[in-house]
Design an enzyme around this catalytic site. Sequence first.
Site, PDB file in Angstrom:
ATOM      1  CG  ASP A 139      -6.635   0.858   0.340  1.00 33.94           C
ATOM      2  OD1 ASP A 139      -6.764   1.635   1.302  1.00 33.94           O
ATOM      3  OD2 ASP A 139      -5.546   0.582  -0.174  1.00 33.94           O
ATOM      4  CG  ASP A 192      -1.826   1.191   1.277  1.00 29.71           C
ATOM      5  OD1 ASP A 192      -2.544   1.407   0.300  1.00 29.71           O
ATOM      6  OD2 ASP A 192      -1.799   1.927   2.280  1.00 29.71           O
ATOM      7  CB  THR A 232      -1.999   5.613  -1.984  1.00 27.22           C
ATOM      8  OG1 THR A 232      -1.914   4.191  -1.942  1.00 27.22           O
ATOM      9  CG2 THR A 232      -3.218   6.051  -1.207  1.00 27.22           C
ATOM     10  CB  THR A 233       0.957   2.874  -5.567  1.00 32.26           C
ATOM     11  OG1 THR A 233       0.872   2.229  -4.302  1.00 32.26           O
ATOM     12  CG2 THR A 233       2.303   2.576  -6.187  1.00 32.26           C
TER      13      THR A 233
END
Length: 531
Positions: free
Chosen positions: A388, A62, A95-96
């Site tokens: 998520d 994550d 997020t990545t």
Amino acid sequence: MLPVQILNQYAIEERGEAARLSSFVGAIAIGDLVKSTLGPKGMDKILVSGDGDHQSVTVTNDGATILKSVGVDNPAAKVLVDVSMTQDSEVGDGTTSVTVFAAELLREAEKLVDMRIHPQTIIQGYRKALKIAQAALKNSAVKSGSNEDELRGDLMKIARTTLSSKILNQHKEHFAQLAVDAVLRLKGSGNLDAIQIIKKLGGAMSESYLDEGFLLEKKPGMHQPERVENAKIMIANTPMDTDKIKVFGSRVRVESVAKVAEIEAAEKQKMKDKVAKIAAHKINVFINRQLIYNYPEQLFADYKIMAIEHADFEGIERLALALGGEIVSTFDSPDTVKYGSCDLIEKVTIGEDTLLRFSGVPLGEACSVVLRGATQQILDEAERSLHDALCVLVTHVKEARTVAGAGASEILMSSAVMIESQKVAGKEALAVEAFARALSQLPTIICDNAGLDSAELVTELRSEHANGNHRMGIDIENGQVADVVELGVIESYNVKMCMISSAAEAAEQILRVDDIIKCAPRPRTADRRPC
């Protein structure tokens, strides 16, 4: 003539090219750190904190968790960490992607700066490109069906896509079902506090399940009822130890042991009166934020009241929400107290632990997801993955539009930006083209992480999109270009839009920097003593 000293003696200043280079290097390094975790075949990172016997180990892919745990000193790197945190809090996923895309934009900007193109020109080009990309993405978005079956189908596909890059990939069908059932129970409210996640070691991950109602990891006191129907519940935050003298440094002098007994008897009487006040509310369940000691526990047993002590703060806040009650700390006016209620409170066993289940709570959407797994690290990562998925689904329910996943949307936007760049005059055209190249890097990285031939697949994908086949993306499992919408690989429009917008803004902010001033460190004096 002596040079004029403006900054403090130990302050550091980087100007112009040096400051810009420092920013680019820091941001690109952060992008390179997390880009190997991107996509369904992305790798995990082991994060170790502490030392010796007190080491804490986290295994995750994550992006937000990795960046939050890594201590960065570079200011530009911190900007990318912040944008990843924002993406996590706004929509939960991507997020990545947002970090990698921002880093790729800066990588392209570095090449343009080396060509002596001014940063403001690059920023203007990036802004034009962002508008083109947003318009292309918006036009490609498909609204989810209005009836519940079509919405559930889209939610299942989005959940599978989100979970495909997580540790839950092997059981994504099972966990997608769990996440969709939990979110649909919210009936569009988006209140994720109503969904509780409990982690229990042991068992296989596939044994995780959704429990309707609320689970509390506590037991009732000795000799108290262990099952209560039609519960009338008081939720409190009050001390339940005998009212000892708590003034610091006070002393009590007595003439004999009998006087000590009198003091203890007076303390007991105070506690007895307090419990009697609580019992006068005609409740059958008492839940306290603080400890309930032996004597009041015995008194509650005499009144046939189930008393639960030390419900942790998050637990009691969420419990008050689910039960429809309010947390009280005084008991003199029963008419002003808002009690909680539920149909049934009973003991349940999960693994080797005994918990209390509150069934039939007023907040009908309240539910608990029980996660099982072999190690604490697996459970923690499973919780992050499920969180998520829940955030993405809640976001999608608010504005139910989907876009193609598996790199299709990125190539769609990249192609649109590349075509429009030919209509832009001047040096800005180079920046618009650079934006298009940065977008195409995302599917390239996904292919590289899966061990596929990225050059072959991405050029084939670009050719398909140029011919109008905008549903074509990368089928990672078979290593080929395919209709990803037909394969069920779709993503939430909101997540994708938030990703490209946040990354472009972060890159623009870093590009504007031409001076970095670091304050002088706080001086350490010899006479300072440790606290």
